[in-house]
Design a protein around this motif. Structure first.
Motif, short mmCIF file in Angstrom:
data_model
loop_
_atom_site.label_atom_id
_atom_site.label_comp_id
_atom_site.label_asym_id
_atom_site.label_seq_id
_atom_site.Cartn_x
_atom_site.Cartn_y
_atom_site.Cartn_z
N UNK A 433 0.73 -1.22 0.08
CA UNK A 433 -0.10 -0.01 0.00
C UNK A 433 0.96 1.12 -0.19
N UNK A 434 1.97 1.26 0.75
CA UNK A 434 2.91 2.46 0.90
C UNK A 434 3.66 2.50 -0.31
N UNK A 435 3.87 1.56 -1.18
CA UNK A 435 4.51 1.58 -2.49
C UNK A 435 3.61 1.81 -3.74
N UNK A 436 2.52 1.76 -3.27
CA UNK A 436 1.33 2.26 -4.55
C UNK A 436 1.03 0.99 -5.25
N UNK A 437 1.47 -0.33 -4.82
CA UNK A 437 1.07 -1.47 -5.54
C UNK A 437 -0.31 -1.96 -5.19
N UNK A 438 -0.79 -1.74 -3.77
CA UNK A 438 -2.01 -2.20 -3.45
C UNK A 438 -2.82 -0.98 -3.03
N UNK A 439 -4.14 -0.89 -3.56
CA UNK A 439 -5.25 0.04 -3.36
C UNK A 439 -5.72 -0.21 -2.30
N UNK A 440 -5.99 0.43 -0.96
CA UNK A 440 -7.06 0.31 0.23
C UNK A 440 -7.92 1.48 0.07
N UNK A 441 -9.21 1.00 0.06
CA UNK A 441 -10.51 2.09 -0.16
C UNK A 441 -11.38 1.65 0.71
N UNK A 442 -12.39 2.67 1.04
CA UNK A 442 -13.63 2.53 1.86
C UNK A 442 -14.77 2.08 0.95
N UNK A 443 -14.62 2.21 -0.26
CA UNK A 443 -15.64 1.91 -1.32
C UNK A 443 -15.12 1.17 -2.55
N UNK A 444 -16.19 0.27 -3.22
CA UNK A 444 -15.80 -0.32 -4.26
C UNK A 444 -15.67 0.90 -5.39
N UNK A 445 -16.42 1.83 -5.43
CA UNK A 445 -16.34 3.15 -6.36
C UNK A 445 -14.85 3.58 -6.10
N UNK A 448 -12.53 1.26 -7.81
CA UNK A 448 -12.58 1.35 -9.57
C UNK A 448 -11.88 2.57 -9.92
N UNK A 449 -11.91 3.65 -9.20
CA UNK A 449 -11.55 4.95 -9.75
C UNK A 449 -9.70 5.02 -9.69
N UNK A 450 -9.47 4.20 -8.68
CA UNK A 450 -7.90 3.92 -8.50
C UNK A 450 -7.39 3.14 -9.52
N UNK A 451 -8.20 2.18 -9.97
CA UNK A 451 -7.52 1.16 -11.07
C UNK A 451 -7.87 1.57 -12.42
N UNK A 452 -8.86 2.67 -12.42
CA UNK A 452 -9.18 2.96 -14.01
C UNK A 452 -10.14 2.19 -14.63
N UNK A 453 -10.94 1.42 -13.70
CA UNK A 453 -11.99 0.44 -14.02
C UNK A 453 -13.38 1.07 -14.21
N UNK A 454 -14.36 0.97 -14.97
CA UNK A 454 -15.51 1.42 -14.74
C UNK A 454 -16.17 1.08 -13.50
N UNK A 455 -16.65 2.07 -12.88
CA UNK A 455 -17.09 1.77 -11.48
C UNK A 455 -18.64 0.94 -11.43
N UNK A 456 -19.27 1.10 -12.42
CA UNK A 456 -20.54 0.67 -12.31
C UNK A 456 -20.36 -1.04 -12.88
N UNK A 457 -19.35 -1.19 -13.87
CA UNK A 457 -19.11 -2.54 -14.16
C UNK A 457 -18.55 -3.40 -12.91
N UNK A 458 -17.85 -2.66 -12.40
CA UNK A 458 -17.08 -3.21 -11.17
C UNK A 458 -18.04 -3.51 -9.87
N UNK A 459 -19.05 -2.86 -9.74
CA UNK A 459 -20.03 -2.69 -8.57
C UNK A 459 -20.78 -3.79 -9.29
N UNK A 460 -21.28 -3.77 -10.35
CA UNK A 460 -21.99 -5.16 -10.71
C UNK A 460 -21.33 -6.50 -10.68
#
Length: 568
Positions: A433-445, A448-460
């Motif tokens: 996480x400190x090196x920017x290789x793992x994303x830690x987040x409070x929501x699926x959205x 998705x934003x951190x990884x450049x993945x469409x948020x609606x598709x990932x949530x689905x």
């Protein structure tokens, strides 16, 4: 002619040294010595066509006796001090042959400690493990789509038990290590058959640094010496010498210059494949390379032995393949396809069967399949990447998953690993996480934003995955029900993953005596190949649910090749 010249003392370079392993995995052993063919023999036609137009095979060097500063006589010459080479040299020496083992590197690669696979060993009998040989042979050949030689796999199944019995007795006699069998398989049925084959070697004194591999290597070299055999490091094979179409020795080189080594009974090539030869790998497996983000292979595996064998007229496998781990973590903006450019961090938890999606946010396969299946699935998409997502309940999940082999994250009764443990895994996650290789987040959205993945598709995909977990059945892709998990408890963790290359699995074709087969389908007299230089065994994928089958193949064929040549 001189007989054995005293080489560098094994103790002087092994003292304090560690075997070449990366991360938490002991890789299937590979030696490292260059190969060629004698100037008396014309170069054979190339066995395969490169995909990029490169001349990776080249030509054998022209060396004459007059160019040599020394001539050495032996009966059995083993080229490469990895798993296969060490087992071969030990067997030949104890069978009464005069043995010389050479290695181009300073340190031998040694014997894999993580797992050596066998069928019918004393440890398996002790723990009530009874593997049906016909079943496991057919399972391995099924993975190879029968492009391999079933008689070779059967040879391993028939002889690996005796090989591991010898090895266990050897380890017990020296009293520094112990061999543990992984006999506890998952308590519920799995879609892909899992086999209790893995025999792992561990230090009895766990506080001793360096692991078991350098300890076992030193003991094996001493064992060879006890029968009058010798080991020379920093000795690089340059050419095979053929007389009357028989391989009678090699030209090699060391710091003093070229030397001729005569081997009256035979030459065993055990140099470990070509995973660390970028030109050769790109030419033969350029498409696979596009899915890779790093290498965790031995530095000596540079294809020299295979090129040597091809120069001598050996028949190369038609299908080229790689052993790949699904554990290479890269930054969200990093690209696949450059495994030789600095490598990739080893992310152990990546193998665990959590939800894995592509760049479009869609699930792409059963995540509880062999390691490289996800690599192949992701290769259908432009960026070749996949993204693993789990939540804060991951400790409970991975305990329930009960994966086997080197994917194991914790120790349990009937296991053969002493991995980092879940606290160590958590530390790695936090470091990444400190090196920017793992994303830690409070929501699926946010993931998705951190990884450049469409948020609606990932949530689905997450919603559907949670639904499958609630149902207790993966009606989409058929993953084992006990390996489903929910994604509901923040924080969430996500990493972009690519393949890590361990070793190449294609080589020159052999028979059950490890005799190298020529283009005429006949054995080349005096020439043998074992380990990852030998072929006709794997194709397209590695059946890792029989933990250690490659190391087991290396050990078994090495041992029986050494015994066979000594008896000539």
């Amino acid at each position: 002619m001189k007989e054995f010249k005293e080489g560098i003392s094994r103790r002087s370079f092994l003292k304090g040294a560690t075997a070449a392993t990366v991360g938490a995995v002991g890789i299937a052993s590979m030696g490292g010595v260059l190969g060629g063919c004698a100037p008396e023999t014309a170069e054979s036609e190339k066995a395969t066509t490169p995909t990029d137009g490169s001349d990776w095979l080249g030509q054998a060097p022209a060396i004459k006796d007059a160019d040599c500063v020394e001539t050495v006589d032996t009966e059995v010459l083993v080229v490469g001090a990895g798993c296969a080479g060490l087992f071969a040299a030990c067997a030949a020496a104890e069978s009464g042959a005069k043995v010389l083992l050479i290695e181009k590197n300073t340190d031998p690669n040694g014997v894999r400690s993580s797992a050596i696979a066998a069928v019918g060993s004393k440890l398996q009998v002790e723990h009530g493990v009874n593997i049906d040989k016909v079943d496991i042979v057919n399972d391995i050949c099924h993975y190879a789509l029968n492009y391999n030689d079933m008689s070779l796999v059967k040879f391993w199944a028939d002889n690996s038990g005796e090989t591991l019995d010898w090895y266990c007795d050897f380890i017990d006699k020296h009293g520094k290590c112990e061999v543990k069998l992984e006999y506890t398989m998952p308590g519920q049925p799995t879609r892909y058959k899992m086999w209790p084959t893995g025999h792992g070697t561990k230090l009895i004194n766990s506080d001793e640094k360096g692991g078991a591999e350098p300890v076992v290597t030193e003991d094996m070299l001493a064992y060879i010496e006890s029968f009058g055999g010798q080991f020379r490091n920093e000795t690089k094979l340059e050419c095979l010498i053929k007389e009357d179409n028989k391989v009678v020795g090699i030209y090699a080189s060391n710091k003093e210059g070229n030397i001729r080594i005569n081997a009256s009974k035979g030459v065993i090539i055990a140099t470990g494949g070509y995973a660390n030869n970028e030109e050769m790998y790109t030419a033969l497996q350029g498409e696979t390379k596009k899915s890779l983000v790093g290498t965790i292979c031995f530095p000596g595996a540079t294809g020299d032995g295979i090129k040597t064998l091809l120069w001598a007229g050996a028949k190369f496998d038609t299908h080229h393949s790689t052993m790949i781990f699904d554990r290479g973590a890269i930054a969200p903006d990093a690209q696949h396809g450059n495994p030789y450019k600095g490598g990739s961090p080893y992310y152990h938890i990546a193998t665990q069967p959590f939800l894995k999606v592509n760049k479009a946010g869609k699930r792409i396969c059963n995540e509880s399949s062999p390691y490289d299946f996800i690599v192949h699935a992701a290769a259908n998409y432009e960026d070749k990447a996949w993204y693993q997502i789990f939540d804060s309940n991951w400790r409970e999940d991975v305990t329930r998953f009960h994966t086997i082999g080197c994917s194991t994250l914790q120790q349990w009764e009937g296991g053969n690993h002493h991995p980092e443990g879940l606290d160590g895994v958590e530390q790695t996650i936090n470091d990444y996480i400190d090196k920017g290789l793992v994303i830690k987040a409070d929501t699926i959205a946010e993931v998705a934003n951190a990884m450049g993945i469409p948020a609606n598709e990932l949530q689905a995909s997450v919603d559907r995955y949670n639904q499958l977990y609630d149902m207790g059945e993966d009606v989409d892709f058929g993953k084992d029900s006990f390996r489903l998990s929910a994604l509901r408890q923040a924080p969430y963790y996500c990493a972009k993953i690519g393949g890590l290359m361990l070793c190449t699995m294609d080589g020159v074709q052999i028979n059950t005596n490890s005799q190298v087969i020529g283009e005429d389908e006949q054995p080349i007299p005096g020439l043998f190949a074992v380990g990852n230089d030998s072929g006709r065994y794997y194709t397209a994928t590695y059946p890792n649910f029989g933990a250690g089958t490659n190391a087991g193949r290396c050990a078994t064929f090495g041992r029986y090749c050494g015994k066979y040549i000594a008896a000539l």
